[in-house]
Design a protein around this motif. Structure first.
Motif, mmCIF file in Angstrom:
data_model
loop_
_atom_site.group_PDB
_atom_site.id
_atom_site.type_symbol
_atom_site.label_atom_id
_atom_site.label_comp_id
_atom_site.label_asym_id
_atom_site.label_seq_id
_atom_site.Cartn_x
_atom_site.Cartn_y
_atom_site.Cartn_z
ATOM 1 N N TYR A 33 37.536 146.680 78.500
ATOM 2 C CA TYR A 33 36.829 146.116 77.354
ATOM 3 C C TYR A 33 37.021 146.919 76.014
ATOM 4 C CZ TYR A 33 34.612 142.543 80.145
ATOM 5 O OH TYR A 33 34.313 141.423 80.821
ATOM 6 N N ALA A 35 40.172 147.822 75.011
ATOM 7 C CA ALA A 35 41.159 147.182 74.149
ATOM 8 C C ALA A 35 40.687 145.866 73.878
ATOM 9 C CB ALA A 35 42.392 147.079 75.159
ATOM 10 N N ASP A 36 41.935 145.004 73.350
ATOM 11 C CA ASP A 36 41.552 143.856 72.729
ATOM 12 C C ASP A 36 41.745 142.848 73.745
ATOM 13 O OD1 ASP A 36 44.340 143.385 73.382
ATOM 14 O OD2 ASP A 36 45.024 143.574 71.417
ATOM 15 N N ALA A 37 41.809 141.547 73.641
ATOM 16 C CA ALA A 37 41.974 140.595 74.867
ATOM 17 C C ALA A 37 43.127 140.706 75.778
ATOM 18 C CB ALA A 37 41.775 139.069 74.224
ATOM 19 N N ASP A 38 43.994 141.350 75.482
ATOM 20 C CA ASP A 38 45.339 141.417 76.177
ATOM 21 C C ASP A 38 45.102 142.667 77.109
ATOM 22 O OD1 ASP A 38 47.364 140.085 77.178
ATOM 23 O OD2 ASP A 38 48.849 140.963 75.757
ATOM 24 N N SER A 39 44.239 143.057 77.641
ATOM 25 C CA SER A 39 44.251 144.127 78.518
ATOM 26 C C SER A 39 44.915 144.000 79.912
ATOM 27 C CB SER A 39 42.681 144.584 78.870
ATOM 28 O OG SER A 39 42.254 143.665 79.672
ATOM 29 N N ASN A 219 31.583 141.127 74.940
ATOM 30 C CA ASN A 219 32.883 141.534 75.402
ATOM 31 C C ASN A 219 33.378 140.267 76.342
ATOM 32 O OD1 ASN A 219 33.530 144.359 74.886
ATOM 33 N ND2 ASN A 219 31.861 144.937 76.296
ATOM 34 N N LYS A 222 36.533 138.414 74.935
ATOM 35 C CA LYS A 222 37.995 139.212 75.429
ATOM 36 C C LYS A 222 38.714 138.544 76.719
ATOM 37 C CE LYS A 222 36.673 143.520 73.306
ATOM 38 N NZ LYS A 222 36.897 145.101 73.307
#
Length: 404
Positions: A33, A35-39, A219, A222
């Motif tokens: 969590y 990073a952004d939603a594209d972890s 979170n 995300k």
């Protein structure tokens, strides 16, 4: 005979993962969590859901975590009964206990599958959920199980830790029940060391599982799924912090493209060794059910005509001496797959069918990477070990010896 093969090492992590792993090591960005939603964890969820053909997937710290979250996401109440097979790993009844529920053990037959008559009888005991373990990849009669549960309104959770890639009537195991749970521990088809996945088609179940897995504050945004349901459940549910980290996710995602090959080779290896073992009068590999197309990473077989425990132990010792480690589930001290060792679940009824099976059921690792020569070596060691024990009995040659 050639040197025995290494049955424990997993396959190397694919080269396709190395660039992403190096980037993560350089950045230290391991928390999903941050990073952004594209972890990497989110990318694994998308890829796994697409592979399984379901809308929702949640990456977690282990299959045990997935099983626990599955039971909590169903909204079971403290003390509710959850029916499970008596042949499974201790993590399964443990997940039931952690969820505040009571395990109800169901008999399992000599073919490692649920005894349907006993299963149906257990469902009359006010069971609130069924957790089916496809133990060691053996699928019980899911048509019958699902029909019995549907008629009573009982949800089914699939423990598919050993069954990634297995098909039932052409459908992927893990997609048959309300929730499917998978393992990425090193001995499984996908190896992240530890880790697991929960899949479902139910938006409320995935929302509840996302929140409880540890998507605190906002979170859950995300995850890019069912935001309205997550918003509804925000602050209504406890957090258990069972998230997968980005490094494990990157290691696991790289292996999805390897699954078809691993399943194909694992099945071919298993069936080849099974044919050889079944030619022995002392060893018997149960047949798959007609609806079942397995994805094995190990082989199980029963000792036939072994009159006492001493002979079974002698076989285990003889196989080990030939370089093939054999586990007899009921003969290994404190084995986590022997139900009588689960003292934490309280007193249970006697289960004579399961007990008898466990006392003669053998387990051998059989990774998909093995060559035919290595498979021949494994089968020969097992067949010779059984023959040596039975010959010693016939010849009355004194105490059984591991070097016989």
């Amino acid at each position: 005979m050639a040197s025995p093969p290494n049955l424990y090492d997993a396959e190397p992590i694919p080269d396709s993962a190395r660039e992403e792993i190096e980037a993560l090591l350089s950045s230290g960005d391991l928390f999903r969590y941050r990073a952004d939603a594209d972890s990497p964890a989110a990318a694994l969820e998308r890829a796994f859901a697409a592979h399984m053909g379901v809308p929702f997937a949640l990456a977690v710290s282990s299959c045990s975590s997935a099983l626990f979250l599955a039971l909590k996401a169903l909204g079971l109440e403290p003390g509710d009964k959850v029916a499970i097979p008596a042949f499974t790993f201790a993590a399964v009844p443990s997940a039931v206990v952690h969820a505040g529920c009571r395990p109800l053990l169901v008999e399992v037959g000599a073919n490692y599958r649920i005894d349907l008559a006993d299963f149906e009888a257990c469902l009359e005991e006010d069971v609130k959920a069924v957790l089916i373990s496809h133990m060691r990849g053996h699928t019980s009669d899911m048509d019958a199980i699902l029909a019995l549960c549907e008629a009573r309104g009982i949800p089914v959770v699939e423990d598919a830790a050993h069954s990634l890639g297995t098909l039932w009537n052409g459908r992927k195991i893990g997609t048959l029940g309300r929730i499917g749970c998978f393992s990425f521990q090193s001995f499984k088809m996908m190896n992240a060391g530890e880790g697991g996945m929960l899949i479902t088609q139910d938006p409320d179940i995935i929302a509840r599982a996302v929140i409880m897995s540890g998507a605190y504050e906002h979170n859950w945004l995300k995850h890019a799924i069912v935001h309205e349901r997550c918003r509804f459940w925000q602050n209504r549910l406890p957090l258990y912090n069972m998230r997968m980290n980005n490094l494990s996710a990157a290691v696991a995602r790289s292996q999805i493209e390897e699954l078809a090959r691993r399943v194909r080779d694992g099945r071919a290896n298993h069936d080849y060794v099974a044919r050889l073992l079944n030619a022995s009068p002392w060893l018997a590999v149960p047949d798959p059910l007609p609806q079942e197309e397995r994805a094995p990473d190990s082989i199980q077989f029963n000792l036939e005509g072994f009159d006492g425990d001493a002979e079974a132990v002698a076989f285990q010792q003889a196989a080990n001496a030939r370089g093939v480690p054999v586990q007899i589930f009921g003969m290994s001290e404190d084995n986590a797959r022997a139900f009588w060792n689960w003292q934490f679940i309280g007193e249970q009824r006697d289960l004579p069918k399961t007990r008898a099976m466990l006392m003669r059921a053998c387990d051998v690792r059989l990774p998909a990477r093995l060559t035919q020569d290595e498979l021949d070596s494994v089968a020969t060691a097992l067949i010779e070990a059984a023959a040596a024990v039975k010959d010693a009995r016939r010849n009355a040659a004194g105490p059984y010896s591991a070097s016989a």
